[in-house]
Design a protein around this motif. Structure first.
Motif, PDB file in Angstrom:
ATOM      1  N   SER A 209       6.566   4.202   8.251  1.00 26.44           N
ATOM      2  CA  SER A 209       5.746   3.014   8.034  1.00 26.44           C
ATOM      3  C   SER A 209       4.706   2.885   9.136  1.00 26.44           C
ATOM      4  O   SER A 209       5.020   3.026  10.321  1.00 26.44           O
ATOM      5  N   THR A 210       3.476   2.630   8.748  1.00 28.85           N
ATOM      6  CA  THR A 210       2.405   2.432   9.725  1.00 28.85           C
ATOM      7  C   THR A 210       1.574   1.226   9.297  1.00 28.85           C
ATOM      8  O   THR A 210       1.554   0.870   8.119  1.00 28.85           O
ATOM      9  N   ASP A 211       0.928   0.577  10.278  1.00 29.67           N
ATOM     10  CA  ASP A 211       0.140  -0.607   9.933  1.00 29.67           C
ATOM     11  C   ASP A 211      -1.137  -0.645  10.747  1.00 29.67           C
ATOM     12  O   ASP A 211      -1.246  -0.019  11.809  1.00 29.67           O
ATOM     13  N   VAL A 212      -2.116  -1.374  10.230  1.00 28.90           N
ATOM     14  CA  VAL A 212      -3.347  -1.688  10.951  1.00 28.90           C
ATOM     15  C   VAL A 212      -3.699  -3.134  10.646  1.00 28.90           C
ATOM     16  O   VAL A 212      -3.146  -3.746   9.728  1.00 28.90           O
ATOM     17  N   CYS A 213      -4.642  -3.673  11.398  1.00 30.13           N
ATOM     18  CA  CYS A 213      -5.109  -5.037  11.168  1.00 30.13           C
ATOM     19  C   CYS A 213      -6.618  -5.076  11.398  1.00 30.13           C
ATOM     20  O   CYS A 213      -7.108  -4.523  12.401  1.00 30.13           O
ATOM     21  N   VAL A 214      -7.344  -5.681  10.469  1.00 25.95           N
ATOM     22  CA  VAL A 214      -8.807  -5.719  10.551  1.00 25.95           C
ATOM     23  C   VAL A 214      -9.301  -7.146  10.320  1.00 25.95           C
ATOM     24  O   VAL A 214      -8.567  -7.985   9.780  1.00 25.95           O
ATOM     25  N   PRO A 215     -10.543  -7.445  10.711  1.00 26.50           N
ATOM     26  CA  PRO A 215     -11.094  -8.769  10.399  1.00 26.50           C
ATOM     27  C   PRO A 215     -11.051  -9.027   8.895  1.00 26.50           C
ATOM     28  O   PRO A 215     -11.261  -8.108   8.092  1.00 26.50           O
ATOM     29  N   ILE A 216     -10.774 -10.267   8.528  1.00 21.21           N
ATOM     30  CA  ILE A 216     -10.623 -10.617   7.112  1.00 21.21           C
ATOM     31  C   ILE A 216     -11.841 -10.182   6.293  1.00 21.21           C
ATOM     32  O   ILE A 216     -11.706  -9.700   5.172  1.00 21.21           O
ATOM     33  N   SER A 217     -13.029 -10.336   6.862  1.00 19.47           N
ATOM     34  CA  SER A 217     -14.242 -10.007   6.112  1.00 19.47           C
ATOM     35  C   SER A 217     -14.332  -8.521   5.762  1.00 19.47           C
ATOM     36  O   SER A 217     -14.999  -8.138   4.802  1.00 19.47           O
ATOM     37  N   ARG A 218     -13.665  -7.661   6.541  1.00 22.22           N
ATOM     38  CA  ARG A 218     -13.698  -6.211   6.295  1.00 22.22           C
ATOM     39  C   ARG A 218     -12.492  -5.717   5.513  1.00 22.22           C
ATOM     40  O   ARG A 218     -12.404  -4.533   5.166  1.00 22.22           O
ATOM     41  N   LEU A 219     -11.546  -6.610   5.250  1.00 26.53           N
ATOM     42  CA  LEU A 219     -10.291  -6.196   4.636  1.00 26.53           C
ATOM     43  C   LEU A 219     -10.464  -5.524   3.272  1.00 26.53           C
ATOM     44  O   LEU A 219      -9.872  -4.461   3.040  1.00 26.53           O
ATOM     45  N   PRO A 220     -11.258  -6.084   2.335  1.00 29.41           N
ATOM     46  CA  PRO A 220     -11.370  -5.412   1.028  1.00 29.41           C
ATOM     47  C   PRO A 220     -11.862  -3.973   1.137  1.00 29.41           C
ATOM     48  O   PRO A 220     -11.305  -3.073   0.502  1.00 29.41           O
ATOM     49  N   ASP A 221     -12.880  -3.735   1.945  1.00 26.10           N
ATOM     50  CA  ASP A 221     -13.418  -2.378   2.085  1.00 26.10           C
ATOM     51  C   ASP A 221     -12.379  -1.430   2.663  1.00 26.10           C
ATOM     52  O   ASP A 221     -12.204  -0.306   2.177  1.00 26.10           O
ATOM     53  N   VAL A 222     -11.683  -1.873   3.708  1.00 34.89           N
ATOM     54  CA  VAL A 222     -10.722  -0.998   4.385  1.00 34.89           C
ATOM     55  C   VAL A 222      -9.536  -0.686   3.476  1.00 34.89           C
ATOM     56  O   VAL A 222      -9.066   0.456   3.418  1.00 34.89           O
ATOM     57  N   VAL A 223      -9.055  -1.683   2.735  1.00 37.08           N
ATOM     58  CA  VAL A 223      -7.921  -1.448   1.829  1.00 37.08           C
ATOM     59  C   VAL A 223      -8.323  -0.483   0.711  1.00 37.08           C
ATOM     60  O   VAL A 223      -7.572   0.452   0.381  1.00 37.08           O
ATOM     61  N   VAL A 224      -9.490  -0.670   0.126  1.00 35.41           N
ATOM     62  CA  VAL A 224      -9.946   0.215  -0.956  1.00 35.41           C
ATOM     63  C   VAL A 224     -10.137   1.639  -0.430  1.00 35.41           C
ATOM     64  O   VAL A 224      -9.711   2.614  -1.079  1.00 35.41           O
ATOM     65  N   GLU A 225     -10.751   1.792   0.747  1.00 30.43           N
ATOM     66  CA  GLU A 225     -10.935   3.127   1.326  1.00 30.43           C
ATOM     67  C   GLU A 225      -9.595   3.786   1.626  1.00 30.43           C
ATOM     68  O   GLU A 225      -9.427   4.999   1.428  1.00 30.43           O
ATOM     69  N   THR A 226      -8.638   3.014   2.096  1.00 29.06           N
ATOM     70  CA  THR A 226      -7.314   3.557   2.397  1.00 29.06           C
ATOM     71  C   THR A 226      -6.614   4.000   1.123  1.00 29.06           C
ATOM     72  O   THR A 226      -5.963   5.050   1.091  1.00 29.06           O
ATOM     73  N   LYS A 227      -6.745   3.215   0.065  1.00 27.74           N
ATOM     74  CA  LYS A 227      -6.161   3.583  -1.225  1.00 27.74           C
ATOM     75  C   LYS A 227      -6.747   4.901  -1.720  1.00 27.74           C
ATOM     76  O   LYS A 227      -6.021   5.791  -2.192  1.00 27.74           O
ATOM     77  N   GLN A 228      -8.048   5.058  -1.604  1.00 34.40           N
ATOM     78  CA  GLN A 228      -8.710   6.298  -2.021  1.00 34.40           C
ATOM     79  C   GLN A 228      -8.236   7.475  -1.169  1.00 34.40           C
ATOM     80  O   GLN A 228      -8.019   8.581  -1.684  1.00 34.40           O
ATOM     81  N   ASP A 229      -8.065   7.238   0.126  1.00 39.34           N
ATOM     82  CA  ASP A 229      -7.591   8.278   1.039  1.00 39.34           C
ATOM     83  C   ASP A 229      -6.188   8.729   0.654  1.00 39.34           C
ATOM     84  O   ASP A 229      -5.872   9.920   0.637  1.00 39.34           O
ATOM     85  N   LEU A 230      -5.310   7.767   0.356  1.00 35.78           N
ATOM     86  CA  LEU A 230      -3.946   8.104  -0.055  1.00 35.78           C
ATOM     87  C   LEU A 230      -3.942   8.974  -1.310  1.00 35.78           C
ATOM     88  O   LEU A 230      -3.218   9.983  -1.392  1.00 35.78           O
ATOM     89  N   GLN A 231      -4.743   8.597  -2.285  1.00 38.25           N
ATOM     90  CA  GLN A 231      -4.787   9.347  -3.542  1.00 38.25           C
ATOM     91  C   GLN A 231      -5.353  10.743  -3.323  1.00 38.25           C
ATOM     92  O   GLN A 231      -4.827  11.724  -3.867  1.00 38.25           O
ATOM     93  N   ALA A 232      -6.400  10.859  -2.503  1.00 36.24           N
ATOM     94  CA  ALA A 232      -6.995  12.167  -2.237  1.00 36.24           C
ATOM     95  C   ALA A 232      -6.050  13.065  -1.442  1.00 36.24           C
ATOM     96  O   ALA A 232      -6.084  14.297  -1.587  1.00 36.24           O
ATOM     97  N   SER A 233      -5.191  12.459  -0.628  1.00 36.96           N
ATOM     98  CA  SER A 233      -4.265  13.236   0.201  1.00 36.96           C
ATOM     99  C   SER A 233      -3.029  13.674  -0.565  1.00 36.96           C
ATOM    100  O   SER A 233      -2.235  14.484  -0.062  1.00 36.96           O
ATOM    101  N   GLY A 234      -2.825  13.113  -1.764  1.00 33.19           N
ATOM    102  CA  GLY A 234      -1.646  13.463  -2.540  1.00 33.19           C
ATOM    103  C   GLY A 234      -0.355  12.973  -1.936  1.00 33.19           C
ATOM    104  O   GLY A 234       0.704  13.576  -2.139  1.00 33.19           O
ATOM    105  N   LEU A 235      -0.407  11.856  -1.208  1.00 31.84           N
ATOM    106  CA  LEU A 235       0.774  11.333  -0.538  1.00 31.84           C
ATOM    107  C   LEU A 235       1.386  10.185  -1.339  1.00 31.84           C
ATOM    108  O   LEU A 235       0.685   9.460  -2.041  1.00 31.84           O
ATOM    109  N   THR A 236       2.712  10.032  -1.203  1.00 26.12           N
ATOM    110  CA  THR A 236       3.398   8.858  -1.747  1.00 26.12           C
ATOM    111  C   THR A 236       3.379   7.799  -0.663  1.00 26.12           C
ATOM    112  O   THR A 236       4.102   7.892   0.327  1.00 26.12           O
TER     113      THR A 236
END
Length: 328
Positions: A209-236
């Motif tokens: 388990s790993t975590d990060v924390c970002v300013p609320i205003s940047r949260l949607p972009d960071v979460v969407v980019e992270t989701k794309q990264d997970l899918q591209a990496s083929g990770l569960t």
């Protein structure tokens, strides 16, 4: 509202929080005093013996120094904590959204509208499916928000109406409010079992388990980019988070006997940390630095910040007895 195996001083030592932090704060503002055994055996009360003022301006803030110190400066043996009154009424709702971006954007709008939410938790579609199956509750396979409101009966009705409007504007569906204790506890039990639900996706594998924390205003972009990264990496890696604080987690489930997959896990976590730093956030919101994020800590604080931490460590623990190798 800590994890199932948490202790109060352990929570303080890691600077942890939980689902209620969006309204009541993390451990840091809720710890008024700590009793600490220093590396040389002396006993320190960080605010003075028996002291518990709501605020203080007397000298350096030793309490905050030890909150989040991860056992590198001393043993925390007692904590004096703030108390908060129980609300008159509590209501919880679960809503499904058409995308991860829509769910997180809804979170931001709820907060910007100054709705005094007590908890607002995010599950991506993988986590929602895993939690639903593990708990037997059968959640829709969709990005999901669990939101809890506290207040008087009069104020709560107004908050519910405002929240529902914002959720529907972002495509939220399945809105239904639970006020009974048993039903509320069932919903939160499902969320608190997220770790075990994630592990059940790949029986026999390990979880990281790993975590990060970002300013609320940047949260949607960071979460969407992270989701794309997970899918591209083929990770569960189902995602779950205390998004009301801008804090989210990835629970990475992998075969520890597969070096190639373990390496992809490491590379992903480093990219995630640096993505958060680039967004003006931090490499860890509540898990701590430990061993795995020491390089990210240097990038976050800079050499001057790290040198200052090392000076404090050397002053209090000159023989490097306390958790050697951790953080620094």
């Amino acid at each position: 509202d800590p994890g199932a195996d948490a202790s109060l001083c352990g929570m303080a030592a890691t600077g942890a929080s939980g689902t209620n932090a969006v309204r009541y704060g993390t451990m840091r503002p809720n710890v008024l005093n700590l009793r600490v055994v220093l590396p040389d055996g002396r006993l320190l009360h960080t605010a003075g013996p028996g002291r518990q003022p709501r605020k203080r301006a007397a000298g350096y803030d030793l309490t905050s120094l030890f909150v989040g110190s991860e056992g590198t400066l001393g043993f925390l043996t007692q904590a004096t904590l703030r108390l908060h009154p129980l609300p008159e009424v509590t209501a919880v709702t679960v809503a499904s959204f058409p995308s991860v971006g829509a769910a997180v954007a809804c979170t931001v709008q709820v907060l910007q509208a100054a709705v005094p939410v007590a908890r607002i938790e995010f599950l991506d579609e993988v986590m929602a499916d895993a939690c639903g199956r593990f708990s037997g509750m059968g959640l829709p396979v969709a990005a999901t928000l669990l939101l809890e409101l506290h207040g008087s009966r009069h104020s709560l009705a107004e908050q519910q109406q405002q929240t529902e409007e914002i959720m529907r504007q972002n495509g939220g569906s399945g809105l239904a409010w639970a006020e009974g204790l048993e039903e509320r506890e069932q919903l939160w039990s499902m969320r608190h079992n997220a770790w075990y639900a994630a592990l059940a996706l790949r029986p026999g594998c390990q979880g990281y388990s790993t975590d990060v924390c970002v300013p609320i205003s940047r949260l949607p972009d960071v979460v969407v980019e992270t989701k794309q990264d997970l899918q591209a990496s083929g990770l569960t890696g189902p995602m779950v988070g205390h998004v009301g604080d801008g804090n989210f987690h990835c629970i990475l489930v992998f075969n520890s006997q597969d070096p190639e997959e373990a390496q992809r896990i490491h590379a992903f976590t480093q990219r995630l940390g640096r993505r958060a730093l680039a967004a003006g956030g931090t490499c860890t919101g509540e898990h701590g630095v430990g061993l795995g994020k020491r390089a990210l800590l240097q990038e976050e604080l800079g050499q001057e910040g790290l040198d200052t931490l090392r000076s404090i460590k050397a002053a209090l623990d000159p023989h490097n007895l306390m958790n050697p190798g951790k953080v620094l």
